[in-house]
Scaffold this motif. Structure first.
Motif, PDB file in Angstrom:
ATOM      1  N   LEU A  96       0.840  -1.194   0.000  1.00  0.00           N
ATOM      2  CA  LEU A  96       0.000   0.000   0.000  1.00  0.00           C
ATOM      3  C   LEU A  96       0.875   1.243   0.000  1.00  0.00           C
ATOM      4  N   VAL A  97       0.673   2.103  -1.000  1.00  0.00           N
ATOM      5  CA  VAL A  97       1.281   3.431  -1.034  1.00  0.00           C
ATOM      6  C   VAL A  97       0.157   4.423  -0.734  1.00  0.00           C
ATOM      7  N   ALA A  98       0.202   5.025   0.448  1.00  0.00           N
ATOM      8  CA  ALA A  98      -0.922   5.834   0.908  1.00  0.00           C
ATOM      9  C   ALA A  98      -0.905   7.250   0.356  1.00  0.00           C
ATOM     10  N   ALA A  99       0.258   7.800   0.062  1.00  0.00           N
ATOM     11  CA  ALA A  99       0.321   9.181  -0.425  1.00  0.00           C
ATOM     12  C   ALA A  99       1.614   9.393  -1.201  1.00  0.00           C
ATOM     13  N   GLU A 100       1.499   9.480  -2.510  1.00  0.00           N
ATOM     14  CA  GLU A 100       2.655   9.745  -3.360  1.00  0.00           C
ATOM     15  C   GLU A 100       2.384  11.017  -4.159  1.00  0.00           C
ATOM     16  N   TYR A 101       3.201  12.039  -3.936  1.00  0.00           N
ATOM     17  CA  TYR A 101       3.041  13.312  -4.647  1.00  0.00           C
ATOM     18  C   TYR A 101       3.784  13.235  -5.977  1.00  0.00           C
ATOM     19  N   ILE A 102       3.113  13.643  -7.040  1.00  0.00           N
ATOM     20  CA  ILE A 102       3.653  13.467  -8.380  1.00  0.00           C
ATOM     21  C   ILE A 102       3.481  14.762  -9.171  1.00  0.00           C
ATOM     22  N   ASN A 103       4.455  15.038 -10.022  1.00  0.00           N
ATOM     23  CA  ASN A 103       4.331  16.161 -10.948  1.00  0.00           C
ATOM     24  C   ASN A 103       3.440  15.774 -12.114  1.00  0.00           C
ATOM     25  N   LEU A 126      -6.313   3.591  -5.590  1.00  0.00           N
ATOM     26  CA  LEU A 126      -7.298   3.870  -4.553  1.00  0.00           C
ATOM     27  C   LEU A 126      -7.733   5.323  -4.546  1.00  0.00           C
ATOM     28  N   ARG A 127      -6.800   6.234  -4.798  1.00  0.00           N
ATOM     29  CA  ARG A 127      -7.096   7.658  -4.829  1.00  0.00           C
ATOM     30  C   ARG A 127      -6.297   8.341  -5.924  1.00  0.00           C
ATOM     31  N   ILE A 128      -6.915   9.300  -6.575  1.00  0.00           N
ATOM     32  CA  ILE A 128      -6.191  10.257  -7.421  1.00  0.00           C
ATOM     33  C   ILE A 128      -6.725  11.631  -7.046  1.00  0.00           C
ATOM     34  N   GLU A 129      -5.886  12.397  -6.356  1.00  0.00           N
ATOM     35  CA  GLU A 129      -6.303  13.711  -5.880  1.00  0.00           C
ATOM     36  C   GLU A 129      -5.611  14.784  -6.724  1.00  0.00           C
ATOM     37  N   LEU A 130      -6.399  15.671  -7.298  1.00  0.00           N
ATOM     38  CA  LEU A 130      -5.889  16.730  -8.163  1.00  0.00           C
ATOM     39  C   LEU A 130      -5.986  18.062  -7.435  1.00  0.00           C
ATOM     40  N   TRP A 131      -4.856  18.746  -7.277  1.00  0.00           N
ATOM     41  CA  TRP A 131      -4.856  20.036  -6.586  1.00  0.00           C
ATOM     42  C   TRP A 131      -5.487  21.095  -7.479  1.00  0.00           C
ATOM     43  N   GLN A 132      -6.506  21.772  -6.930  1.00  0.00           N
ATOM     44  CA  GLN A 132      -7.262  22.760  -7.685  1.00  0.00           C
ATOM     45  C   GLN A 132      -6.971  24.202  -7.247  1.00  0.00           C
ATOM     46  N   GLY A 133      -5.961  24.378  -6.425  1.00  0.00           N
ATOM     47  CA  GLY A 133      -5.620  25.709  -5.971  1.00  0.00           C
ATOM     48  C   GLY A 133      -6.065  25.996  -4.557  1.00  0.00           C
ATOM     49  N   ASP A 134      -7.159  25.358  -4.122  1.00  0.00           N
ATOM     50  CA  ASP A 134      -7.621  25.544  -2.748  1.00  0.00           C
ATOM     51  C   ASP A 134      -8.025  24.238  -2.083  1.00  0.00           C
ATOM     52  N   ASP A 135      -8.115  23.163  -2.845  1.00  0.00           N
ATOM     53  CA  ASP A 135      -8.498  21.870  -2.296  1.00  0.00           C
ATOM     54  C   ASP A 135      -8.151  20.788  -3.305  1.00  0.00           C
ATOM     55  N   ASN A 142      -7.265  12.558 -19.158  1.00  0.00           N
ATOM     56  CA  ASN A 142      -7.988  12.943 -20.364  1.00  0.00           C
ATOM     57  C   ASN A 142      -8.920  14.114 -20.076  1.00  0.00           C
ATOM     58  N   ASN A 143     -10.097  13.834 -19.498  1.00  0.00           N
ATOM     59  CA  ASN A 143     -11.074  14.886 -19.234  1.00  0.00           C
ATOM     60  C   ASN A 143     -10.904  15.549 -17.880  1.00  0.00           C
ATOM     61  N   SER A 144     -10.130  14.947 -17.002  1.00  0.00           N
ATOM     62  CA  SER A 144      -9.840  15.532 -15.695  1.00  0.00           C
ATOM     63  C   SER A 144      -8.336  15.625 -15.525  1.00  0.00           C
ATOM     64  N   TYR A 145      -7.874  16.771 -15.027  1.00  0.00           N
ATOM     65  CA  TYR A 145      -6.444  16.953 -14.808  1.00  0.00           C
ATOM     66  C   TYR A 145      -6.237  18.177 -13.910  1.00  0.00           C
ATOM     67  N   PRO A 146      -5.087  18.259 -13.238  1.00  0.00           N
ATOM     68  CA  PRO A 146      -4.836  19.407 -12.346  1.00  0.00           C
ATOM     69  C   PRO A 146      -4.493  20.659 -13.135  1.00  0.00           C
ATOM     70  N   PHE A 147      -4.595  21.800 -12.468  1.00  0.00           N
ATOM     71  CA  PHE A 147      -4.299  23.076 -13.105  1.00  0.00           C
ATOM     72  C   PHE A 147      -2.846  23.498 -12.896  1.00  0.00           C
ATOM     73  N   PHE A 148      -2.090  22.686 -12.184  1.00  0.00           N
ATOM     74  CA  PHE A 148      -0.695  22.993 -11.897  1.00  0.00           C
ATOM     75  C   PHE A 148       0.154  21.812 -12.335  1.00  0.00           C
ATOM     76  N   GLU A 149       1.469  22.024 -12.400  1.00  0.00           N
ATOM     77  CA  GLU A 149       2.352  20.951 -12.832  1.00  0.00           C
ATOM     78  C   GLU A 149       3.084  20.278 -11.683  1.00  0.00           C
TER      79      GLU A 149
END
Length: 522
Positions: free
Chosen positions: A160-167, A197-206, A440-447
């Protein structure tokens, strides 16, 4: 003052750290040429549900749940194999014997007059008469498993990898180009991904969650949380009660909201660091292909990372994509807030044992948990205007009145698929073997550090070569231990134990060399 720093996320580790996977004690014993222990006499006539042995034989030879025993007598000279369930002490004809329960069978051939004998076919046991115990061998196996994983930078068991931050790697502007059907990628640190299990995309405030259905649980006034509980259902009508308290299956409300949130997340994840124990669902159900009960940590993942705010726990289902939206959650405390969910409510018209009639069940999950004031109940089905199969969890569901509420976990997909699949033309898709997520249709606004991923990786098939390497490494350690002279024979091959240990280790490392992951920078 905390003695262990915790960032709010579990560390990368095996999904079941205590599991023995790569080899077994019997395989190690067979490699070392060790035979199973001597048979013992049956202490009484066998019952249809098991066999009896003397307490002395139980302590000296060791018999445990899961062991295979060979039972033979004058009426069954070739013997028959049985598997033991949990041994218990039982009164037989006024004498205390240890019963070795088995599946129900006709055991008329196994009586004391027929000279019934019982042999444990497990080579290493926790009995008192042998030098190397089963617990010692299994501890060696667990250490060798970790050593192999670290050496090869791979795993043949789920990790289990619980939190991996990726560019976020992309070509700007964000659009598909010729020969591609994605706007950007995120290569994971590990390959052979079994499940995201999770894909979290930073949106600038959450963070926006596009993989696992989630709920955010916020602890507000922690001075008023005594007797508070959170009730959660995985979607099959069973419920786990996560209650405030000081026990190993409870969460503490000490100090401040951040500490409470961390302790609650530790309970969800069955964190060994603080000695949390598994919380089973009621009614209990088992893992497929196993006799172990499914617990909360098998179905949900929790994080108390400050990314989500002070005193906030992010809870996500481990069921794939929108499958987690079948999970429901409620609380009996006004000082605990649950959001990032779909809120459902219905007005009660009447209630009876097992059934609650309401104006509409639209929005409610098909089977789950709901609350009405201090009354919490679970249900196993619903019609358009009633909950069926209702069972009390807290209070009496036949006394409900007014409004019934429920929170169901929610996923934020935008790819145009009501089913929430992760198909190639939807929000995202995954190359499991290489460990690369394509957006594809969902992606973060930052790199940079814009994506946070939780996933399970590991080879799904345990190769026999890895099993051989693990067996030889464990055998080498046993040969080098002080207990070897008690159980392990020297033999007549003119190879001393020290040379055997070195030979086993060399052969094991030669096997592992070809499995070692190598990163090449071009």
């Amino acid at each position: 003052m905390p003695v262990v720093f915790s960032p709010g996320e579990p560390e990368t580790r095996p999904l079941e750290p205590s599991a023995v996977v790569y080899t077994t004690g019997n395989k190690v014993g067979e490699l070392l040429g060790i035979a199973a222990g001597e048979p013992v006499l049956g202490a009484a006539n066998a019952a249809s549900t098991g066999f009896y042995i003397a307490g002395t034989d139980f302590r000296e030879h060791g018999f445990e749940s899961g062991d295979t025993i060979l039972v033979f007598s004058d009426l069954d000279p070739l013997g028959t194999e049985f598997t033991i369930t949990t041994p218990v002490v039982e009164d037989v004809s006024g004498t205390k014997y240890v019963k070795l329960p088995t599946t129900v069978s006709t055991h008329s051939n196994y009586t004391t007059t027929a000279n019934t004998e019982i042999q444990n076919l497990t080579i290493f046991t926790n009995g008192k008469s042998r030098g190397v115990k089963k617990s010692i061998v299994e501890d060696h196996i667990r250490r060798i498993q970790d050593r192999i994983d670290n050496y090869t930078h791979n795993a043949w068991r789920p990790y289990l990898v619980a939190a991996e931050y990726i560019n976020f790697d992309t070509y700007k502007p964000y659009r598909r180009r010729y020969f591609t059907d994605y706007v950007g990628t995120a290569p994971l640190l590990f390959r052979n991904v079994q499940q995201i299990l999770r894909i979290e995309l930073w949106q600038g405030d959450d963070y926006r969650e596009i993989c696992g259905a989630e709920a955010r649980i916020e602890f507000n006034d922690v001075s008023n949380l005594a007797s508070s509980s959170i009730f959660i259902s995985p979607g099959n009508g069973s419920v786990a009660t996560l209650a405030q308290g000081t026990g190993a299956t409870q969460w503490r409300d000490d100090f401040d909201s951040t500490t409470v949130a961390q302790n609650f997340a530790d309970l969800i994840n069955k964190e060994d660091r603080v000695s949390k124990a598994a919380v089973d669902f009621s009614p209990a159900f088992t893992l497929e292909g196993s006799t172990s009960n499914v617990a909360v940590h098998n179905e949900f993942l929790a994080s108390a990372n400050s990314d989500y705010g002070t005193g906030v726990v992010k809870l996500t289902s481990m069921r794939a994509v929108k499958g987690g939206e079948k999970c429901s959650i409620v609380t009996n405390s006004s000082d605990i807030t649950i959001d990032q969910t779909q809120g459902n409510s219905a007005t009660v018209s009447s209630a009876s044992s097992g059934t609650i009639n309401v104006d509409s069940t639209t929005g409610f999950v098909d089977a789950g948990v709901a609350i009405n004031g201090a009354i919490v109940f679970r249900y196993t089905g619903k019609t358009s205007t009633s909950f069926t199969g209702c069972v009390n969890v807290a209070g009496d569901h036949t006394a409900v009145s007014g409004t019934i509420t429920q929170q169901s976990l929610l996923l934020d997909l935008q790819g145009g698929s009501a089913s929430g699949d992760s198909a190639r033309l939807r929000d995202w898709w995954l190359d499991h073997q290489m460990g690369i997520i394509y957006f594809n249709n969902s992606y973060p606004f930052f790199e940079y550090n814009a994506i946070k991923v939780s996933y399970i990786y590991g080879e799904r098939y345990l190769e026999k070569a890895i099993e051989e390497a693990a067996t030889k490494l464990v055998a080498s350690e046993l040969l080098m231990s002080d207990d070897r002279s008690v159980l392990i024979p020297e033999g007549s091959q003119n190879i001393d134990l020290g040379s055997k240990a070195q030979l086993f280790r060399r052969e094991a490392m030669e096997i592992l060399a070809r499995y070692k992951e190598v990163v090449v920078f071009a």
